[in-house]
Design an enzyme around this catalytic site. Structure first.
Site, PDB file in Angstrom:
ATOM      1  N   GLU A 198      13.757 -15.750  -1.020  1.00  0.00           N
ATOM      2  CA  GLU A 198      14.008 -16.879  -0.117  1.00  0.00           C
ATOM      3  C   GLU A 198      12.856 -17.878  -0.170  1.00  0.00           C
ATOM      4  O   GLU A 198      13.050 -19.073  -0.053  1.00  0.00           O
ATOM      5  CB  GLU A 198      14.095 -16.398   1.338  1.00  0.00           C
ATOM      6  CG  GLU A 198      15.412 -15.842   1.766  1.00  0.00           C
ATOM      7  CD  GLU A 198      15.282 -15.325   3.197  1.00  0.00           C
ATOM      8  OE1 GLU A 198      14.629 -15.984   4.043  1.00  0.00           O
ATOM      9  OE2 GLU A 198      15.812 -14.231   3.459  1.00  0.00           O
ATOM     10  N   ASP A 230       0.825  -1.203   0.000  1.00  0.00           N
ATOM     11  CA  ASP A 230       0.000   0.000   0.000  1.00  0.00           C
ATOM     12  C   ASP A 230       0.866   1.263   0.000  1.00  0.00           C
ATOM     13  O   ASP A 230       1.875   1.326   0.706  1.00  0.00           O
ATOM     14  CB  ASP A 230      -0.882  -0.007   1.259  1.00  0.00           C
ATOM     15  CG  ASP A 230      -1.854   1.150   1.280  1.00  0.00           C
ATOM     16  OD1 ASP A 230      -2.755   1.158   0.431  1.00  0.00           O
ATOM     17  OD2 ASP A 230      -1.696   2.052   2.125  1.00  0.00           O
TER      18      ASP A 230
HETATM   19  C1  GLC Z   1      -4.205   3.282  -0.599  1.00  0.00           C
HETATM   20  C2  GLC Z   1      -5.475   2.489  -0.503  1.00  0.00           C
HETATM   21  C3  GLC Z   1      -6.556   3.392   0.023  1.00  0.00           C
HETATM   22  C4  GLC Z   1      -6.154   3.907   1.383  1.00  0.00           C
HETATM   23  C5  GLC Z   1      -4.774   4.555   1.344  1.00  0.00           C
HETATM   24  C6  GLC Z   1      -4.216   4.748   2.710  1.00  0.00           C
HETATM   25  O1  GLC Z   1      -4.287   4.305  -1.530  1.00  0.00           O
HETATM   26  O2  GLC Z   1      -5.787   1.914  -1.728  1.00  0.00           O
HETATM   27  O3  GLC Z   1      -7.802   2.755   0.082  1.00  0.00           O
HETATM   28  O4  GLC Z   1      -7.089   4.836   1.835  1.00  0.00           O
HETATM   29  O5  GLC Z   1      -3.842   3.774   0.654  1.00  0.00           O
HETATM   30  O6  GLC Z   1      -3.779   3.527   3.241  1.00  0.00           O
END
Ligand code: GLC
Length: 523
Positions: free
Chosen positions: A239, A198
């Site tokens: 790994e 993310d």
């Molecule tokens: C990414 C996710 C989103 C979230 C953001 C913060 O963009 O896709 O849904 O709000 O990260 O984690």
């Protein structure tokens, strides 16, 4: 445990994004859960996807739909427990379906033990605490300059690029590195085949948290040092073997984007430029070329994405005057022609699934669901809306629980009709349930089913543009020919031996506007 997927599966996989809260409810509380997903695995198998990506299913106060994680090693009780996740992984594997989990390394929940300790004055250096705000950065959720700072009771302030409930971690701290490396191992040990990262470009901050300055690297976006983190992570994936990362990297510069995909970094990253692109032949051609040109030198496969849990659903987007997507110019309640949007979304699906690399399908995309825009304000939950003080409608409209069967809400989403889905479903979705669409040759679902099956015949074939009129995209994949008509007129089909799949009925040997076709060309 070794991955059961075919070698380098991630190079051509079709990956289905499950937003667990809205996929299927197994226990009848109106919220999707892992039991619901387990019940619906046969559907996903039949659909023909290779892997599932789960948006965060961890323990979370759900201040940002689960992207505020309070424990990366536990499943939120709303969704199930760790044992159930392990069962789900095993059951998916038994069907030949891989699993991708979502790791959120930029920030954690304010309820995470680290932040709770920090509030007590312990380990504040794992975060960015200051005596007073030192910059005027703007939150990734929008709003006013300087809104990335929140004060704690003893007077200090902490940094959060997203919601105040999501304090940013300090990636200069060795414990932060050690913890996330352990979390990767925790999930790889449980057999997951891939990990989505993310906000992958945001982890490293300007050391002094200095403000934006002309001619200087951005203070928190795509800083060079972030690559060291992914080199280390790649070693961990190696790994285990045959595991893949997919980075969420929003990056307009294709060369900077491809840096994340160098052979010792991430395997893949979302092609968000393709997702954001307008329904316009020249722009699409350019995005496709940019994508292929930037991936080739680093040897990484492209990915193709039309939607996810953050953006306006394509059926709605493509039915508007402005068919591009951007958070900054996102509109709401503007005139929308859903029939036109649906025609284009069908053509876009055949375009996306015809391109070389891997492809992502966001749950409900295969049903042709549209953005739900009339969710009452008091039911909306997305913090993006709250932070923009209501000017941005937020992302709830693409997160409405899926319709599976029946004539009225909850449309089989929950096991009984007593349960109220956590967001209301439009009554018109009775014609869009899985049940209603199954066997209907005109349905979006049948289009996706056919496309996913046929795609296997050419998923490893080379790509080459074929001659076409300017407003038409035409390309070869081995002996397959993919043609998308973005002109206002029907166009003559190129020479072919067989019509394999069309997004609209052909008018004789002509492809109507806003339609796509897959042909066998025989050469
Ligand atoms: C990414 C996710 C989103 C979230 C953001 C913060 O963009 O896709 O849904 O709000 O990260 O984690």
């Amino acid at each position: 445990m070794s991955s059961q997927m075919s070698p380098q599966w991630w190079r051509s996989a079709v990956i289905y994004q499950v937003y667990p809260r809205s996929f299927a409810d197994g226990n009848g509380d109106g919220v999707g859960d892992l039991a619901g997903v387990r019940n619906r695995l046969p559907y996903l198998k039949k659909l023909g996807v290779d892997a599932l990506w789960f948006t965060p299913w961890y323990a979370s106060p759900l201040a940002d739909g689960g992207y505020d994680v309070s424990d990366y090693r536990a499943i939120d009780p709303l969704f199930g427990d760790l044992e159930e996740a392990e069962r789900l992984i095993a059951e998916a594997h038994a069907l030949g379906i891989g699993i991708i989990v979502d790791i959120v390394p930029n920030h954690i929940s304010d309820q995470h033990v680290w932040f709770q300790e920090a509030l007590q004055g312990k380990g504040r250096d794992r975060f960015w605490f200051v005596d007073e705000p030192v910059n005027r950065w703007i939150s990734e959720f929008g709003g006013q300059p300087g809104n990335v700072w929140t004060q704690v009771p003893d007077g200090q302030w902490y940094l959060h690029l997203f919601d105040p409930a999501q304090p940013d971690l300090n990636w200069t701290h060795p414990e932060v590195h050690a913890e996330f490396e352990a979390v990767l191992r925790f999930w790889f040990d449980r057999g997951v085949d891939g990990i989505r990262i993310d906000s992958a470009g945001l982890l490293v901050k300007e050391p002094d948290l200095a403000d934006y300055a002309e001619g200087q690297p951005h203070p928190f976006r795509d800083r060079d040092e972030v690559h060291d983190i992914y080199r280390r992570w790649r070693q961990i994936a190696e790994e285990y073997g045959n595991r893949a990362f997919v980075g969420e990297v929003w990056m307009p510069d294709p060369v900077r984007f491809a840096n994340y995909l160098r052979p010792d970094e991430l395997h893949t990253a979302f092609n968000l430029e393709f997702l954001c692109c307008a329904w316009d032949p020249e722009k699409l051609r350019q995005v496709i070329n940019n994508t292929l040109d930037s991936h080739a030198p680093v040897g990484a496969p492209a990915t193709w994405v039309l939607s996810n849990h953050d953006v306006t659903r394509p059926v709605t987007r493509y039915g508007r005057e402005d068919t591009a997507f951007s958070f900054a110019t996102k509109t709401h309640d503007t005139p929308t022609d859903l029939d036109l949007g649906t025609r284009r979304a069908r053509a876009a699906a055949l375009l996306m699934l015809g391109l070389p690399g891997s492809a992502y399908i966001y749950q409900g995309e295969e049903l042709g669901l549209w953005e739900v825009e009339d969710i009452p304000a008091d039911l909306r939950q997305d913090p993006m809306r709250l932070r923009s003080t209501g000017t941005d409608p937020g992302r709830d409209g693409c997160r409405v629980p899926l319709p599976w069967s029946g004539d009225q809400p909850p449309f089989g989403f929950s096991p009984t009709d007593v349960a109220k889905p956590w967001l209301p479903q439009p009554a018109a979705w009775k014609a869009y349930t899985v049940e209603a669409q199954t066997g209907d040759p005109h349905s979006m679902l049948e289009l996706y089913l056919s496309a996913l099956q046929l795609r296997r015949d050419f998923q490893d074939a080379d790509f080459a543009w074929a001659p076409s009129e300017p407003d038409v995209l035409a390309f070869r994949r081995g002996e397959h020919l993919i043609v998308v008509n973005l002109s206002p007129n029907a166009v003559e089909l190129p020479e072919h031996t067989e019509v394999l799949l069309t997004s609209r009925f052909l008018a004789g040997d002509r492809l109507p506007p806003d339609a796509a076709v897959w042909l066998r060309s025989g050469s």
